[in-house]
Design a protein around this motif. Sequence first.
Motif, PDB file in Angstrom:
ATOM      1  N   ASP A   1      64.731 -35.054 -57.176  1.00 55.85           N
ATOM      2  CA  ASP A   1      64.313 -33.730 -57.624  1.00 55.85           C
ATOM      3  C   ASP A   1      63.736 -33.806 -59.031  1.00 55.85           C
ATOM      4  N   GLU A   2      64.408 -34.595 -59.876  1.00 50.64           N
ATOM      5  CA  GLU A   2      63.936 -34.765 -61.263  1.00 50.64           C
ATOM      6  C   GLU A   2      62.612 -35.503 -61.303  1.00 50.64           C
TER       7      GLU A   2
ATOM      8  N   GLY B   1      59.705 -33.347 -60.296  1.00 54.35           N
ATOM      9  CA  GLY B   1      59.346 -32.451 -61.389  1.00 54.35           C
ATOM     10  C   GLY B   1      58.646 -31.198 -60.887  1.00 54.35           C
ATOM     11  N   ASP B   2      57.806 -30.647 -61.720  1.00 54.75           N
ATOM     12  CA  ASP B   2      57.100 -29.413 -61.366  1.00 54.75           C
ATOM     13  C   ASP B   2      55.707 -29.683 -60.814  1.00 54.75           C
ATOM     14  N   ARG B   3      55.429 -30.947 -60.514  1.00 56.04           N
ATOM     15  CA  ARG B   3      54.130 -31.280 -59.936  1.00 56.04           C
ATOM     16  C   ARG B   3      54.092 -30.842 -58.479  1.00 56.04           C
ATOM     17  N   PRO B   4      52.924 -30.472 -57.973  1.00 59.28           N
ATOM     18  CA  PRO B   4      52.859 -30.031 -56.572  1.00 59.28           C
ATOM     19  C   PRO B   4      53.061 -31.161 -55.573  1.00 59.28           C
TER      20      PRO B   4
ATOM     21  N   ASP C   1      48.784 -34.048 -58.990  1.00 57.24           N
ATOM     22  CA  ASP C   1      48.056 -32.867 -58.539  1.00 57.24           C
ATOM     23  C   ASP C   1      47.329 -33.075 -57.218  1.00 57.24           C
TER      24      ASP C   1
ATOM     25  N   ARG D   1      63.328 -28.172 -57.084  1.00 59.97           N
ATOM     26  CA  ARG D   1      61.978 -28.720 -56.962  1.00 59.97           C
ATOM     27  C   ARG D   1      61.732 -29.261 -55.556  1.00 59.97           C
TER      28      ARG D   1
ATOM     29  N   ALA E   1      61.255 -26.283 -53.240  1.00 62.14           N
ATOM     30  CA  ALA E   1      59.934 -25.671 -53.412  1.00 62.14           C
ATOM     31  C   ALA E   1      58.858 -26.561 -52.801  1.00 62.14           C
TER      32      ALA E   1
END
Length: 216
Positions: free
Chosen positions: A142-143, A146-149, A154, A184, A187
Amino acid sequence: MLKLYYNPGSCSLASHAALEEAGLAYQVELVDLTRDIQFSADYRLKNPWGRVPALQIGDETLTENVAILNYIADSVPGRELLPRAGLARARAIEWLALLSSTVHVAFRPIFRPGRLAATEEGQRDVAATGLAALQSVLDLLDERLGDRPYALGDRFSLCDLYLFVFALWSRRPALAARLGPLPRLDAFGDRLAQRPSIAAAMAQEGLAWPAAVRAA
């Protein structure tokens, strides 16, 4: 013609979705793990390890998701389903290897404790110990995501189809309310479940993307 040997909801889903993503013509053949078909003499001619997936390519058969995903990507180079070369390709292989070994293996004590202990008491101990280890692996995953798709940043790659398998596994009933938050990964799974290639493969396998039930 390509033929994929698969079992619904197993790690072979990654290769199944990859064939859809690549737009390659293919057939599928169910290997029913609940009936131990993977250990039959006929299937062992395809994959002596008694596992899925296996991809028949003419007179040849390729096994292991890492190899199959690389083959599919190289079959349609114009789609750039994996980076072509250099460090970027190495990073993709790094992700695939991580998923194939560390992440996949971390689920085994929960889903298949009988492979690790013979007695019921031993299997309960394996499952309890394995749950803590699985949580640690998924927390790191999860770490790392990250917040990358996507896994590589990208841009979508076949790494994402393999990663999706484990997002799906984390929502299996056997783990309901037993895993801590994985925001993450959840999502990511929600996004990828809408991708046409994954949706098509899951529909063929009779699967649905379930709601997440995480421990508080």
